[in-house]
Write a protein that holds these residues in place. Sequence first.
Motif, PDB file in Angstrom:
ATOM      1  N   TYR A  56     -25.281  35.349 -57.405  1.00  0.00           N
ATOM      2  CA  TYR A  56     -26.938  35.551 -57.074  1.00  0.00           C
ATOM      3  C   TYR A  56     -27.033  36.047 -55.757  1.00  0.00           C
ATOM      4  N   VAL A  57     -28.200  36.989 -55.786  1.00  0.00           N
ATOM      5  CA  VAL A  57     -28.588  37.747 -54.473  1.00  0.00           C
ATOM      6  C   VAL A  57     -30.061  37.626 -54.380  1.00  0.00           C
ATOM      7  N   ARG A  58     -30.532  37.208 -53.389  1.00  0.00           N
ATOM      8  CA  ARG A  58     -32.027  37.068 -53.314  1.00  0.00           C
ATOM      9  C   ARG A  58     -32.617  38.274 -53.416  1.00  0.00           C
ATOM     10  N   PRO A  59     -33.878  38.484 -54.204  1.00  0.00           N
ATOM     11  CA  PRO A  59     -34.540  39.632 -54.511  1.00  0.00           C
ATOM     12  C   PRO A  59     -34.535  40.831 -53.393  1.00  0.00           C
ATOM     13  N   GLU A  60     -34.961  40.032 -52.096  1.00  0.00           N
ATOM     14  CA  GLU A  60     -35.154  41.137 -50.749  1.00  0.00           C
ATOM     15  C   GLU A  60     -34.064  41.810 -50.615  1.00  0.00           C
ATOM     16  N   TYR A  61     -32.692  41.238 -51.057  1.00  0.00           N
ATOM     17  CA  TYR A  61     -31.420  41.660 -50.477  1.00  0.00           C
ATOM     18  C   TYR A  61     -30.802  42.556 -51.746  1.00  0.00           C
ATOM     19  N   ARG A  62     -31.472  42.841 -52.936  1.00  0.00           N
ATOM     20  CA  ARG A  62     -30.688  43.590 -54.032  1.00  0.00           C
ATOM     21  C   ARG A  62     -30.753  45.106 -53.820  1.00  0.00           C
ATOM     22  N   LYS A  63     -29.775  45.609 -54.261  1.00  0.00           N
ATOM     23  CA  LYS A  63     -29.819  47.303 -54.205  1.00  0.00           C
ATOM     24  C   LYS A  63     -29.322  47.344 -52.723  1.00  0.00           C
ATOM     25  N   GLN A  64     -28.750  46.666 -52.016  1.00  0.00           N
ATOM     26  CA  GLN A  64     -28.097  46.887 -50.722  1.00  0.00           C
ATOM     27  C   GLN A  64     -26.783  46.504 -50.608  1.00  0.00           C
ATOM     28  N   GLY A  65     -25.827  46.350 -51.883  1.00  0.00           N
ATOM     29  CA  GLY A  65     -24.481  46.161 -51.747  1.00  0.00           C
ATOM     30  C   GLY A  65     -23.905  44.827 -51.621  1.00  0.00           C
ATOM     31  N   VAL A  66     -25.016  43.724 -51.704  1.00  0.00           N
ATOM     32  CA  VAL A  66     -24.331  42.439 -51.488  1.00  0.00           C
ATOM     33  C   VAL A  66     -23.625  41.677 -52.430  1.00  0.00           C
ATOM     34  N   ALA A  67     -23.976  42.108 -53.780  1.00  0.00           N
ATOM     35  CA  ALA A  67     -23.216  41.614 -54.700  1.00  0.00           C
ATOM     36  C   ALA A  67     -21.905  42.462 -54.905  1.00  0.00           C
ATOM     37  N   SER A  68     -21.916  43.542 -54.543  1.00  0.00           N
ATOM     38  CA  SER A  68     -20.669  44.280 -54.373  1.00  0.00           C
ATOM     39  C   SER A  68     -19.543  43.563 -53.235  1.00  0.00           C
ATOM     40  N   MET A  69     -19.976  43.390 -52.106  1.00  0.00           N
ATOM     41  CA  MET A  69     -19.634  42.621 -51.262  1.00  0.00           C
ATOM     42  C   MET A  69     -18.859  41.375 -51.583  1.00  0.00           C
ATOM     43  N   LEU A  70     -19.712  40.567 -52.147  1.00  0.00           N
ATOM     44  CA  LEU A  70     -19.311  39.181 -52.812  1.00  0.00           C
ATOM     45  C   LEU A  70     -18.341  39.226 -53.818  1.00  0.00           C
ATOM     46  N   LEU A  71     -18.362  40.366 -54.866  1.00  0.00           N
ATOM     47  CA  LEU A  71     -17.273  40.574 -55.780  1.00  0.00           C
ATOM     48  C   LEU A  71     -15.784  41.038 -55.091  1.00  0.00           C
ATOM     49  N   LYS A  72     -16.152  41.980 -54.177  1.00  0.00           N
ATOM     50  CA  LYS A  72     -15.001  42.159 -53.246  1.00  0.00           C
ATOM     51  C   LYS A  72     -14.260  41.098 -52.540  1.00  0.00           C
ATOM     52  N   SER A  73     -15.068  39.955 -52.011  1.00  0.00           N
ATOM     53  CA  SER A  73     -14.519  38.861 -51.441  1.00  0.00           C
ATOM     54  C   SER A  73     -13.786  38.075 -52.476  1.00  0.00           C
ATOM     55  N   ALA A  74     -14.477  38.054 -53.579  1.00  0.00           N
ATOM     56  CA  ALA A  74     -13.823  37.190 -54.708  1.00  0.00           C
ATOM     57  C   ALA A  74     -12.433  37.778 -55.043  1.00  0.00           C
ATOM     58  N   GLY A  75     -12.405  38.956 -55.298  1.00  0.00           N
ATOM     59  CA  GLY A  75     -11.110  39.576 -55.422  1.00  0.00           C
ATOM     60  C   GLY A  75     -10.048  39.357 -54.443  1.00  0.00           C
ATOM     61  N   ASP A  76     -10.432  39.311 -53.289  1.00  0.00           N
ATOM     62  CA  ASP A  76      -9.570  39.134 -52.226  1.00  0.00           C
ATOM     63  C   ASP A  76      -9.198  37.433 -52.343  1.00  0.00           C
ATOM     64  N   TRP A  77     -10.182  36.703 -52.649  1.00  0.00           N
ATOM     65  CA  TRP A  77      -9.953  35.180 -52.866  1.00  0.00           C
ATOM     66  C   TRP A  77      -8.812  35.099 -53.966  1.00  0.00           C
ATOM     67  N   ALA A  78      -9.191  35.797 -55.054  1.00  0.00           N
ATOM     68  CA  ALA A  78      -7.990  35.630 -56.155  1.00  0.00           C
ATOM     69  C   ALA A  78      -6.695  36.376 -55.849  1.00  0.00           C
ATOM     70  N   ARG A  79      -6.714  37.420 -55.151  1.00  0.00           N
ATOM     71  CA  ARG A  79      -5.392  37.851 -54.735  1.00  0.00           C
ATOM     72  C   ARG A  79      -4.511  37.054 -53.865  1.00  0.00           C
ATOM     73  N   ASN A  80      -5.228  36.368 -52.688  1.00  0.00           N
ATOM     74  CA  ASN A  80      -4.581  35.473 -52.011  1.00  0.00           C
ATOM     75  C   ASN A  80      -4.030  34.079 -52.800  1.00  0.00           C
TER      76      ASN A  80
END
Length: 153
Positions: free
Chosen positions: A92-116
């Motif tokens: 979930y990304v707050r509406p005022e932060y959408r279309k700014q790459g926040v969800a992509s950042m979260l998914l990348k961090s989740a990928g790092d979490w999984a790789r670790n």
Amino acid sequence: MRTRLAELKDAAVIAPLYEDFFIDLAQNEPRYYRPFGDCEGYAARTITQDGADIIIACDESGIAGFLHVHEMATPQLVCFIPKKYAMVADVYVRPEYRKQGVASMLLKSAGDWARNRSLSYMELRVLEGNAKAINLYEKEGYDVVIHVMRKEL
């Protein structure tokens, strides 16, 4: 904007975002979802659960969004190749932060979490009608592996 693992002290701040998330789910698929009341308790339980985390994206003004991820394993049946993987349960990304790459950042961090954790892959579920999320996930490299179909009885 940066991402980090949520701490127990963040549960109260994450709770209103979770409330909005559950409201969105209920509006988009009212046959299966409804708003949920104890979002702070839910966030706290998730943060303290072994094999699970909430990753938050935040800036100086507060939390822009979150992602709930947890470890899973394929069923222990002879037909399945045994794998441990990361399940992205909620994004979930707050509406005022959408279309700014926040969800992509979260998914990348989740990928790092999984790789670790030496997990094999990441998996998520998305409502069929959520075209914006589907488009994002496809851009991030997710492929459709199975369609879940339901029939009301």
